[in-house]
Design an enzyme around this catalytic site. Structure first.
Site, PDB file in Angstrom:
ATOM      1  N   ALA A  24       0.813  -1.223   0.000  1.00  0.00           N
ATOM      2  CA  ALA A  24       0.000   0.000   0.000  1.00  0.00           C
ATOM      3  C   ALA A  24       0.847   1.273   0.000  1.00  0.00           C
ATOM      4  CB  ALA A  24      -0.954  -0.005   1.192  1.00  0.00           C
ATOM      5  N   THR A  25       2.038   1.234   0.605  1.00  0.00           N
ATOM      6  CA  THR A  25       2.889   2.437   0.593  1.00  0.00           C
ATOM      7  C   THR A  25       3.272   2.796  -0.843  1.00  0.00           C
ATOM      8  OG1 THR A  25       3.740   2.160   2.838  1.00  0.00           O
ATOM      9  CG2 THR A  25       5.129   3.386   1.314  1.00  0.00           C
ATOM     10  N   GLN A  84      -6.878  -0.784   5.096  1.00  0.00           N
ATOM     11  CA  GLN A  84      -7.493  -1.298   6.332  1.00  0.00           C
ATOM     12  C   GLN A  84      -8.962  -1.683   6.135  1.00  0.00           C
ATOM     13  OE1 GLN A  84      -5.987  -1.905   9.232  1.00  0.00           O
ATOM     14  NE2 GLN A  84      -4.042  -0.874   8.961  1.00  0.00           N
ATOM     15  N   SER A 136      -3.276  -3.592   0.285  1.00  0.00           N
ATOM     16  CA  SER A 136      -2.115  -4.277   0.876  1.00  0.00           C
ATOM     17  C   SER A 136      -2.454  -5.746   1.108  1.00  0.00           C
ATOM     18  CB  SER A 136      -1.765  -3.608   2.210  1.00  0.00           C
ATOM     19  OG  SER A 136      -0.854  -4.405   2.931  1.00  0.00           O
ATOM     20  N   GLY A 137      -1.508  -6.633   0.813  1.00  0.00           N
ATOM     21  CA  GLY A 137      -1.747  -8.063   1.013  1.00  0.00           C
ATOM     22  C   GLY A 137      -1.747  -8.481   2.471  1.00  0.00           C
ATOM     23  N   HIS A 138      -0.805  -7.942   3.253  1.00  0.00           N
ATOM     24  CA  HIS A 138      -0.614  -8.477   4.606  1.00  0.00           C
ATOM     25  C   HIS A 138      -1.624  -7.967   5.623  1.00  0.00           C
ATOM     26  CE1 HIS A 138       1.640  -5.189   6.820  1.00  0.00           C
ATOM     27  NE2 HIS A 138       1.711  -4.738   5.586  1.00  0.00           N
ATOM     28  N   THR A 165       9.522  -7.582 -12.915  1.00  0.00           N
ATOM     29  CA  THR A 165       8.957  -8.935 -12.940  1.00  0.00           C
ATOM     30  C   THR A 165       8.019  -9.125 -11.758  1.00  0.00           C
ATOM     31  OG1 THR A 165      10.966  -9.771 -13.983  1.00  0.00           O
ATOM     32  CG2 THR A 165       9.536 -11.397 -12.917  1.00  0.00           C
ATOM     33  N   CYS A 180       3.979   2.173  12.015  1.00  0.00           N
ATOM     34  CA  CYS A 180       4.993   2.974  11.307  1.00  0.00           C
ATOM     35  C   CYS A 180       5.507   4.119  12.168  1.00  0.00           C
ATOM     36  CB  CYS A 180       4.409   3.542  10.027  1.00  0.00           C
ATOM     37  SG  CYS A 180       3.634   2.290   9.021  1.00  0.00           S
TER      38      CYS A 180
END
Length: 410
Positions: free
Chosen positions: A80-81, A188, A208-210, A248, A334
């Site tokens: 996301a950043t 979020q 974001s994946g995590h 890639t 963060c």
């Protein structure tokens, strides 16, 4: 408070806004792409490449489906950043010769605020909208802030520190009527609350994946195709991802993000019921056992996996040390390395002394009722002990207004 009696393993993870554990089904889906299915998805001349490309495209469709988008509108990134930077800087660079104004909110994630500050140094005008004491923006102030020079409004879906949900549908309507692009950091909210980019008139959205039980190191940016939104890339190279993000693609991570999105699509309603029940149980039980506990952010317009609580008369850092059986945070992951009070809480008008006492508790789909009950007992007993030792608490009980005290040094 014997953890064995509760049948739980310590420490208890309650920092779901910082990251989430990997869903075992996500891990299972990813593994073959680390081992036998290792092809480069951009290799078009053999089956290893085709196999990887098919897996990437299936993941793209799954991510798109969760937000009502078209698969071609999903650009894979590292998280996301990067997505936030690509959206904000990419729009500013592409449209900056026609317009020079961006609107965002004081309580946005650090990477949005920092991207905007970077653009300010390049001559772009930025308006930082204030938030109400409940953490939500005032739509009238947004309307008044839009000028004929405004190219972009950037407002997050769910706040990472306090969990409030911004009225994106209304914001999208205002932006569409005024001919301004809307970007939303939905990291979020993706997979946790219903978000439809067409219904909400969102033009760009960061994922974001995590944060949704997927892997770290992968994310996505939704970029609307109709009407077509153009962004100048941050990374130049082979022209992958419609020329917006060269490099890639990491097939295993993308497969993981796709699987996490598919699980969220099928199980969001069930997960939300579970999380809401635990939120109510946690908050009600704490409030019954100890006084002067405040929920930061709107109680109803929020994602209930986030409880940001202030415990009057006790420092947040001392609470974290006292409840070391719980993995919690005193703010965004963060920025929690800084001992400054949360900028989000301060922008809501919360005083420094209460902002310093805040702790963010995260509840997720793997949190159990037993863990919540153990956490409540632990928190209440430790807060009682800390307050017994706290001169601030004693002064508050005597009716002394802490705001009027002049401290010798701070």
């Amino acid at each position: 408070m014997n953890p064995q009696l509760h049948n739980i393993i310590l420490p208890i993870y309650m920092d779901y806004q910082a990251t989430t554990p990997l869903d075992p089904r996500v891990m299972e889906a990813m593994l073959p792409y680390f081992t036998t299915k290792f092809g480069n998805p951009h290799s078009r001349s053999h089956s290893f490449g085709w196999e990887a490309e098919n897996a990437v495209e299936e993941a793209r469709s799954r991510v798109a489906k969760l937000i009502g988008a078209d698969a071609k509108e999903i650009i894979f990134t590292s998280g996301a950043t990067e997505s936030n930077n690509l959206a904000i800087k990419g729009i500013a660079k592409f449209y900056g010769n026609k317009k020079n104004h961006i609107i965002t909110v004081v309580s946005e994630h650090k990477c949005v605020l920092d991207a905007c500050r970077h653009l300010e140094q390049e001559g772009i005008k930025i308006t930082y909208l204030p938030i109400n004491p409940n953490g939500i923006i005032d739509l009238e102030i947004l309307k008044e802030s839009i000028t004929n020079q405004t190219m972009l409004v950037s407002v997050m879906a769910v706040n990472n520190e306090i969990g409030v949900i911004q009225p994106l549908k209304e914001i999208g309507k205002i932006c569409r009527e005024r001919g301004v692009f809307l970007h939303s950091d939905i990291a979020q909210g993706f997979g946790k609350i219903p978000i439809n980019v067409n219904e909400f008139n969102i033009d760009l959205a960061s994922i974001s994946g995590h944060k949704i039980y997927g892997p770290k190191g992968v994310g996505a940016l939704y970029v609307r195709k109709k009407p077509r939104i153009r962004v100048t890339p941050l990374i130049n190279g082979g022209g992958q991802e419609r020329g917006m993000r060269s490099g890639t693609l990491p097939t295993p991570l993308i497969v993981g993000l796709g699987m996490a999105a598919e699980i969220a699509y099928n199980e969001m309603e069930k997960d939300n019921k579970h999380v809401s029940y635990l939120f109510d149980r946690f908050l009600n039980n704490i409030k019954q056992k100890i006084s002067e506990v405040y929920l930061n952010g709107d109680k109803d317009q929020r994602y209930k996996g986030n409880l940001n609580l202030s415990f009057a008369g006790v420092e947040g850092e001392s609470i974290i040390l006292a409840i070391k059986d719980l993995a919690v945070s005193s703010g965004s992951a963060c920025t929690s390395a800084s001992l400054e009070p949360s900028y989000v809480l301060r922008s809501m008008g919360i005083g420094e002394e209460l902002a310093h006492t805040s702790i963010r508790f995260g509840i997720g789909k793997f949190t159990t009722e037993q863990e919540i009950d153990y956490a409540v007992d632990l928190i209440c007993s430790k807060i009682d002990k800390l307050r017994e030792l706290s001169p601030l608490w004693e002064m508050m009980q005597q009716g002394i207004d802490l705001k009027k005290i002049k401290w010798a040094s701070h």
